[in-house]
Write a protein that holds these residues in place. Structure first.
Motif, PDB file in Angstrom:
ATOM      1  N   THR A  37      -5.039  -1.505  -2.163  1.00 18.71           N
ATOM      2  CA  THR A  37      -5.237  -2.456  -1.062  1.00 18.71           C
ATOM      3  C   THR A  37      -4.299  -3.647  -1.215  1.00 18.71           C
ATOM      4  OG1 THR A  37      -6.974  -3.583  -2.295  1.00 18.71           O
ATOM      5  CG2 THR A  37      -7.656  -1.839  -0.803  1.00 18.71           C
ATOM      6  N   ARG A  38      -3.113  -3.402  -1.764  1.00 15.91           N
ATOM      7  CA  ARG A  38      -2.180  -4.503  -1.998  1.00 15.91           C
ATOM      8  C   ARG A  38      -1.611  -4.984  -0.659  1.00 15.91           C
ATOM      9  NH1 ARG A  38       1.073  -6.313  -6.468  1.00 15.91           N
ATOM     10  NH2 ARG A  38       0.057  -4.757  -7.744  1.00 15.91           N
ATOM     11  N   SER A  40      -1.900  -8.783   1.715  1.00 21.95           N
ATOM     12  CA  SER A  40      -2.534 -10.085   1.901  1.00 21.95           C
ATOM     13  C   SER A  40      -3.295 -10.098   3.220  1.00 21.95           C
ATOM     14  CB  SER A  40      -1.481 -11.195   1.900  1.00 21.95           C
ATOM     15  OG  SER A  40      -0.717 -11.160   3.085  1.00 21.95           O
ATOM     16  N   ALA A 128     -12.161  -7.285   5.836  1.00 22.31           N
ATOM     17  CA  ALA A 128     -11.685  -7.841   4.573  1.00 22.31           C
ATOM     18  C   ALA A 128     -12.885  -8.307   3.746  1.00 22.31           C
ATOM     19  CB  ALA A 128     -10.737  -9.009   4.824  1.00 22.31           C
ATOM     20  N   PRO A 161      -8.094  -5.494   2.880  1.00 19.92           N
ATOM     21  CA  PRO A 161      -7.769  -6.441   1.800  1.00 19.92           C
ATOM     22  C   PRO A 161      -9.001  -6.938   1.054  1.00 19.92           C
ATOM     23  CG  PRO A 161      -6.530  -6.964   3.775  1.00 19.92           C
ATOM     24  CD  PRO A 161      -7.513  -5.909   4.170  1.00 19.92           C
ATOM     25  N   THR A 196      -5.823  -9.907  -3.366  1.00 17.41           N
ATOM     26  CA  THR A 196      -5.295 -11.258  -3.176  1.00 17.41           C
ATOM     27  C   THR A 196      -6.101 -12.199  -4.062  1.00 17.41           C
ATOM     28  OG1 THR A 196      -4.622 -10.863  -0.882  1.00 17.41           O
ATOM     29  CG2 THR A 196      -5.007 -13.145  -1.530  1.00 17.41           C
TER      30      THR A 196
END
Length: 537
Positions: A37-38, A40, A128, A161, A196
């Protein structure tokens, strides 16, 4: 024969087991890579927010089963984009019960939900996820659960994310303990590098009664933040109170201008009283406004919604493309490097890093200039320590940059501006030209900031330096001091390469604002005429 056949069969069996194990490992690695899930949240929400982080909606404190059910049935128009949960370690009276991470629900709720259960549920909601770490003890087990979740093909896929947040910086009048920043950052980088990382300040009591000096982020505090984030490859978010952001515009713009993925989350509550909205509006209208997210009190959100958010285009004061950073290893544990931003580079710690200008030096009789402003920042607590008199910024004018093999440059022409106002130009290569002066020196009044312009004409180097204002400091009279030094010609008739470095020790850091190198300035006709006269005489 039977024994030989048995040995062959055993060997085949062992090889099959090894092949199966390798296959399982490769499948596991492949699954982890494909489940990453890289990303931002800023990039993820770019379309949904229409480029404005003010449109983000956050569901706070989703820490119980009823809260999760509410998220499943929330109205479409009020649908949140991010689910936020708070996790801490469940303490047991009986020592045989192992402590596990649980969500921080209301004390009236008897059945607490564990973090594993919470994660399984929120992973299916297509939002998210923000995980708030409330203690040092919970960091490792939660990150291990996240790591295992991503590596397990049977677990729900974290397609959206994940934000890992911890209050790692202590605030004045803090009402909670901070999470150790080094532990949090290092464990996250090792166990869950796809997330993140969000860093914030501890909660405060009576914020509205704090002295104004505690309601801003100064440069020294920003440099402290860089110690934890400048080496990270994953996206970083800084969670900043709206009142603090209103007094820290320059520092926050510097962070957003870094050459890595940095974003801001500006939040507020009823204790935030904004008297001057101009810095916040300028932050929002900056070219990086889509990298600023807002989690605001309704009255603050309503005010910003009525203000224009048309972009303000401000050219960078430092070109990341024109300067190359070169770093050498340091024996110390502190961060020693140069951190680059579109607002200027910051030199931190020991003098182990250099900036090399990529602009090719012009040929004589053209001249080149290097200009900027240096803001010196002695580390906290060093005022009573004898500082190295050589601490400052050095601008080297070199024939060949390929010969650099350490941060200590010798046998080169050096222009130096010290933290105490001392300035000098030194001829480093005079073995074959003993009739040149070795150096020129001068002294500026004491100041934290100095402006400068170095002019390299090939046969002479001139330094103009003056006292300058720092940030919001106003009313300081400008005093300029000029020194110059005749220098030997280069055999190639090219002017020298430009290298910028830190000198001295680690007690004084500095920020270079508006650093520019103009490499092909035209020379006045009178100078050309003078050269012709010298040639024919």
């Amino acid at each position: 024969m039977m024994g030989g056949a048995h040995l062959v069969a055993s060997g085949i069996k062992r090889r099959l087991i090894i092949i199966i194990m390798k296959f399982e490992i490769s499948i596991s690695d492949y699954g982890r890579e494909m489940r990453a899930t890289r990303m931002s949240v800023v990039d993820f929400w770019k379309n949904e927010t229409k480029g404005d982080g003010l449109n983000v909606r956050v569901a706070h404190g989703v820490n119980s089963w009823p809260d999760l059910v509410d998220q499943l049935h929330e109205p479409f128009l009020n649908k949140s984009m991010m689910i936020e949960g708070d996790v801490f370690m469940q303490a047991h009276r009986r020592p045989r019960h192992r402590a596990v991470p649980v969500m921080k629900a209301d004390t009236k709720i008897a059945d607490r939900i564990t973090f594993k259960e919470w994660l399984r549920e929120v992973a299916t909601m297509h939002k998210a996820i923000k995980i708030n770490f409330r203690s040092n003890e919970v960091v490792r087990p939660v990150l291990q659960d996240l790591y295992a979740n991503q590596a397990d093909p049977t677990s729900p896929v974290l397609q959206y994310p994940v934000i890992l947040h911890a209050n790692v910086f202590r605030s004045p009048r803090s009402v909670e303990n901070e999470v150790d920043p080094l532990t949090f950052v290092e464990k996250a980088k090792t166990l869950f590098p796809d997330a993140t990382l969000s860093l914030g300040w501890t909660k405060q009591s009576n914020f509205s009664h704090l002295h104004p000096k505690f309601k801003k982020l100064n440069w020294r505090q920003l440099f402290h933040i860089l110690e934890y984030i400048s080496r990270l490859d994953q996206p970083v978010m800084l969670s900043v109170r709206l009142s603090v952001a209103a007094h820290s515009k320059e520092q926050l713009l510097w962070l957003l201008g870094m050459d890595q993925s940095i974003s801001l989350l500006l939040w507020s509550d009823s204790d935030d009283h904004i008297t001057n909205w101009t810095p916040i509006i300028e932050l929002r209208r900056s070219t990086t406004k889509n990298r600023i997210l807002y989690d605001l009190d309704p009255k603050h959100r309503k005010f910003l919604q009525t203000e224009s958010n048309d972009p303000i285009v401000t050219p960078p004061t430092f070109s990341l493309q024109d300067w190359q950073a070169v770093e050498f290893s340091s024996s110390g544990s502190q961060l020693s490097t140069v951190v680059r931003s579109e607002k200027g580079p910051a030199f931190l710690g020991e003098p182990t890093a250099l900036l090399l200008s990529k602009i090719a030096p012009p040929k004589f009789p053209s001249e080149q200039k290097v200009s900027g402003k240096v803001h010196f920042l002695p580390k906290k607590g060093v005022e009573s320590v004898d500082l190295d008199d050589n601490s400052g910024v050095s601008i080297y004018l070199m024939d060949k940059v390929q010969d650099i093999d350490s941060p200590k440059i010798k046998n080169s022409l050096e222009v130096f501006i010290g933290f105490d106002g001392r300035i000098k130009i030194t001829n480093g290569e005079l073995k074959n030209a003993p009739y040149y002066e070795t150096k020129a020196i001068g002294q500026l009044p004491d100041s934290d900031c100095y402006g400068f312009e170095v002019t390299d004409s090939g046969w002479r180097v001139q330094l103009d330096a003056w006292t300058a204002e720092c940030g919001e400091q106003k009313g300081r009279s400008r005093r300029t001091v000029t020194i110059e030094l005749d220098t030997p010609f280069q055999k190639s008739r090219n002017l020298r390469n430009v290298v910028v470095s830190k000198k001295g020790d680690s007690a004084v850091d500095f920020l270079l604002e508006e650093l520019q190198h103009s490499g092909a300035s035209s020379v006045m006709f009178s100078s050309i005429l003078l050269l012709l006269m010298i040639y024919f005489l």
